[in-house]
Design an enzyme around this catalytic site. Structure first.
Site, PDB file in Angstrom:
ATOM      1  N   HIS A 292     -54.768  17.358   7.522  1.00 16.66           N
ATOM      2  CA  HIS A 292     -54.357  15.960   7.370  1.00 16.66           C
ATOM      3  C   HIS A 292     -55.517  15.040   7.767  1.00 16.66           C
ATOM      4  O   HIS A 292     -55.848  14.072   7.044  1.00 16.66           O
ATOM      5  CB  HIS A 292     -53.143  15.654   8.263  1.00 16.66           C
ATOM      6  CG  HIS A 292     -51.839  16.159   7.719  1.00 16.66           C
ATOM      7  ND1 HIS A 292     -51.603  17.481   7.483  1.00 16.66           N
ATOM      8  CD2 HIS A 292     -50.701  15.490   7.396  1.00 16.66           C
ATOM      9  CE1 HIS A 292     -50.361  17.627   7.019  1.00 16.66           C
ATOM     10  NE2 HIS A 292     -49.784  16.428   6.962  1.00 16.66           N
TER      11      HIS A 292
ATOM     12  N   ASP B  91      -7.669  -5.765  -4.037  1.00 17.78           N
ATOM     13  CA  ASP B  91      -7.510  -4.649  -4.976  1.00 17.78           C
ATOM     14  C   ASP B  91      -7.933  -5.032  -6.387  1.00 17.78           C
ATOM     15  O   ASP B  91      -8.312  -4.161  -7.186  1.00 17.78           O
ATOM     16  CB  ASP B  91      -6.053  -4.184  -5.000  1.00 17.78           C
ATOM     17  CG  ASP B  91      -5.679  -3.337  -3.794  1.00 17.78           C
ATOM     18  OD1 ASP B  91      -6.602  -2.829  -3.124  1.00 17.78           O
ATOM     19  OD2 ASP B  91      -4.476  -3.188  -3.525  1.00 17.78           O
TER      20      ASP B  91
ATOM     21  N   HIS C 160       1.590   3.149  -3.303  1.00 18.56           N
ATOM     22  CA  HIS C 160       0.547   3.918  -3.987  1.00 18.56           C
ATOM     23  C   HIS C 160       0.856   5.412  -4.032  1.00 18.56           C
ATOM     24  O   HIS C 160       0.643   6.072  -5.056  1.00 18.56           O
ATOM     25  CB  HIS C 160      -0.798   3.738  -3.275  1.00 18.56           C
ATOM     26  CG  HIS C 160      -1.614   2.600  -3.758  1.00 18.56           C
ATOM     27  ND1 HIS C 160      -2.284   2.606  -4.951  1.00 18.56           N
ATOM     28  CD2 HIS C 160      -1.878   1.395  -3.183  1.00 18.56           C
ATOM     29  CE1 HIS C 160      -2.934   1.467  -5.102  1.00 18.56           C
ATOM     30  NE2 HIS C 160      -2.698   0.716  -4.047  1.00 18.56           N
TER      31      HIS C 160
ATOM     32  N   GLU D 186      -9.068   1.488   6.076  1.00 18.75           N
ATOM     33  CA  GLU D 186      -9.626   1.156   4.761  1.00 18.75           C
ATOM     34  C   GLU D 186      -9.483  -0.350   4.520  1.00 18.75           C
ATOM     35  O   GLU D 186     -10.436  -1.037   4.160  1.00 18.75           O
ATOM     36  CB  GLU D 186      -8.884   1.946   3.679  1.00 18.75           C
ATOM     37  CG  GLU D 186      -9.355   1.638   2.273  1.00 18.75           C
ATOM     38  CD  GLU D 186      -8.471   2.280   1.213  1.00 18.75           C
ATOM     39  OE1 GLU D 186      -8.901   2.350   0.056  1.00 18.75           O
ATOM     40  OE2 GLU D 186      -7.337   2.692   1.534  1.00 18.75           O
ATOM     41  N   HIS D 187      -8.257  -0.847   4.694  1.00 19.39           N
ATOM     42  CA  HIS D 187      -7.969  -2.279   4.590  1.00 19.39           C
ATOM     43  C   HIS D 187      -7.415  -2.754   5.928  1.00 19.39           C
ATOM     44  O   HIS D 187      -6.461  -2.169   6.440  1.00 19.39           O
ATOM     45  CB  HIS D 187      -6.915  -2.566   3.520  1.00 19.39           C
ATOM     46  CG  HIS D 187      -7.152  -1.906   2.200  1.00 19.39           C
ATOM     47  ND1 HIS D 187      -6.568  -0.697   1.853  1.00 19.39           N
ATOM     48  CD2 HIS D 187      -7.879  -2.303   1.130  1.00 19.39           C
ATOM     49  CE1 HIS D 187      -6.936  -0.373   0.626  1.00 19.39           C
ATOM     50  NE2 HIS D 187      -7.742  -1.327   0.166  1.00 19.39           N
TER      51      HIS D 187
ATOM     52  N   GLN E  98       0.819  -1.213   0.000  1.00 17.43           N
ATOM     53  CA  GLN E  98       0.000   0.000   0.000  1.00 17.43           C
ATOM     54  C   GLN E  98       0.849   1.258   0.000  1.00 17.43           C
ATOM     55  O   GLN E  98       0.461   2.289  -0.544  1.00 17.43           O
ATOM     56  CB  GLN E  98      -0.946  -0.011   1.197  1.00 17.43           C
ATOM     57  CG  GLN E  98      -1.970  -1.127   1.151  1.00 17.43           C
ATOM     58  CD  GLN E  98      -2.757  -1.162  -0.145  1.00 17.43           C
ATOM     59  OE1 GLN E  98      -3.503  -0.245  -0.472  1.00 17.43           O
ATOM     60  NE2 GLN E  98      -2.586  -2.233  -0.916  1.00 17.43           N
TER      61      GLN E  98
END
Length: 434
Positions: free
Chosen positions: A424, A365, A265, A331-332, A262
């Site tokens: 109503h 991924d 990235h 996230e992961h 990761q």
């Protein structure tokens, strides 16, 4: 390389842990000031603005704002067969999983003649953003398009930045992925201008969409915030992140490889190891130091691993490791422990949980079948990853007979009068009296 946070002698509350866990510092609010004029320019000047912005931000003189069909077909014809095989496998697995997650319709008879039902109805048109910055992401085409198709969306537009190396078109692998999925409406537009185009439309070029999804940099995230409410959005994606809960049974080299995966990235990517074993932490650090020197993207990987967003967090045991992971809301999240499934079942906050040593994040991924568009920056505490419900609306249907209405009519009148809304009640009595 990784900093250390030692929590072994600390009994911190969930709130206190939020202040301790490492996090990248991203200010979407500041980016709003940059993107709002861009979106306004696209709304006002359309194609002319898109061409000027492509020259300014991408260094490209756009010949085609919408990618010609021939270019999409050519990209598929020239695609590396091994990459095509991988994409086709991903499309199959992601498609099968996401089609299975479409919520079924529900119908409940609350009394004789009184039925309430719910159907999930797809939105009419979506815009899917595929980033193009430091890497090429055909996998994002798969994750976004396949999910929208599984939901039943009839009209799909894809936008991805133009590349100088590709003659002003999006990267050919992205175009090939679109071709495999039958997507013919593709735009060579990136950044905030793409979000503005999709949200508001451009006369003679692109009709406005109902929902925009897909990851991007801070300016894409800010642009999605700016148009949220005009259209639906999935999330404001931040830099990618991985957390690994590991104990003494974990394989140090595998943990190190996953943290590295990761970090490559983005310089802002977060890699966090949560462990109750000092020996494991030290072994992972040694393996990581060796692997980093072999990696292709050395500069940004080192920056990510040494940044404030990455760390080794030492805990007193698995209970504290789980508490730290829930505070971080990764996230992961990978689980490299004894009884990994049991530990995974106790996790509350994560975009996706990867259970055991043979379920690494890179599998997710690409073609595990799950979606890789996931909540970042701790938002997994309240948000979900991309799924079919991002493209579906729950619509309720109320079907009462005259007898069923009469049976509860006076109760409705009483409640309406309690709220001082007599009209109503009158609407009910117009049907139930005489």
């Amino acid at each position: 390389m990784l900093s250390r946070i030692d929590l072994r002698d600390q009994d911190l509350s969930a709130r206190e842990l939020l202040d301790v866990v490492p996090r990248a510092e991203i200010n979407v609010s500041d980016a709003l000031a940059v993107v709002e004029p861009i979106i306004a320019d696209v709304r006002a000047r359309g194609v002319e603005a898109l061409r000027e912005l492509a020259a300014r931000f991408d260094g490209v003189e756009l010949e085609h704002v919408r990618v010609p069909a021939a270019a999409i077909e050519e990209a598929l014809a020239e695609l590396d067969p091994a990459v095509r095989d991988g994409l086709e496998e991903a499309i199959d697995r992601v498609g099968r999983f996401h089609r299975a997650t479409v919520p079924p319709p529900v119908e409940v008879e609350l009394a004789p003649g009184a039925t309430v039902s719910q159907r999930w109805v797809p939105v009419g048109r979506v815009g899917l953003y595929v980033p193009g910055g430091l890497a090429v992401y055909p996998s994002s085409v798969v994750m976004n398009v396949v999910t929208a198709q599984a939901a039943g969306v009839p009209s799909i537009a894809v936008a991805s930045p133009p590349q100088r190396e590709s003659g002003g078109l999006p990267h050919p692998t992205i175009l090939a992925a679109c071709a495999l999925l039958g997507v013919t409406e593709v735009y060579a537009v990136g950044g905030a201008q793409a979000i503005g185009m999709l949200a508001y439309g451009v006369d003679g070029l692109c009709d406005p969409v109902d929902v925009i999804t897909g990851p991007g940099n801070v300016f894409v995230a800010a642009a999605k915030r700016a148009v949220n409410g005009v259209v639906g959005i999935d999330s404001e994606a931040g830099p990618t992140e991985i957390a690994v809960i590991a104990d003494a049974t974990a394989t140090p080299r595998w943990v190190a490889a996953d943290l590295l995966s990761q970090a490559e990235h983005d310089p802002m990517a977060g890699s966090v190891l949560i462990t109750d074993s000092v020996e494991l932490a030290e072994a992972v650090e040694r393996e990581l130091a060796a692997l980093v020197d072999e990696t292709k993207h050395l500069a940004r990987t080192k920056e990510a691993l040494s940044g404030r967003q990455s760390a080794v967090i030492l805990t007193s045991g698995i209970e504290q490791s789980i508490a730290v992971a829930d505070a971080y809301g990764a996230e992961h999240l990978e689980i490299h422990t004894a009884e990994a499934r049991e530990v995974a079942g106790r996790i509350r906050n994560a975009g996706a949980v990867f259970v055991g040593e043979h379920s690494p994040v890179p599998l997710g991924d690409y073609l595990a079948g799950s979606n890789h568009v996931l909540p970042t920056g701790g938002t997994a505490r309240f948000a979900s990853g991309l799924g079919v419900t991002a493209f579906l609306k729950a619509v309720s249907y109320i079907d009462y007979s005259a007898e069923a209405l009469a049976a509860v009519g006076e109760k409705v009148v009483a409640l309406a009068n309690a709220e001082d809304l007599p009209a109503h009640g009158a609407a009910i009595r117009a049907r139930t009296e005489g």
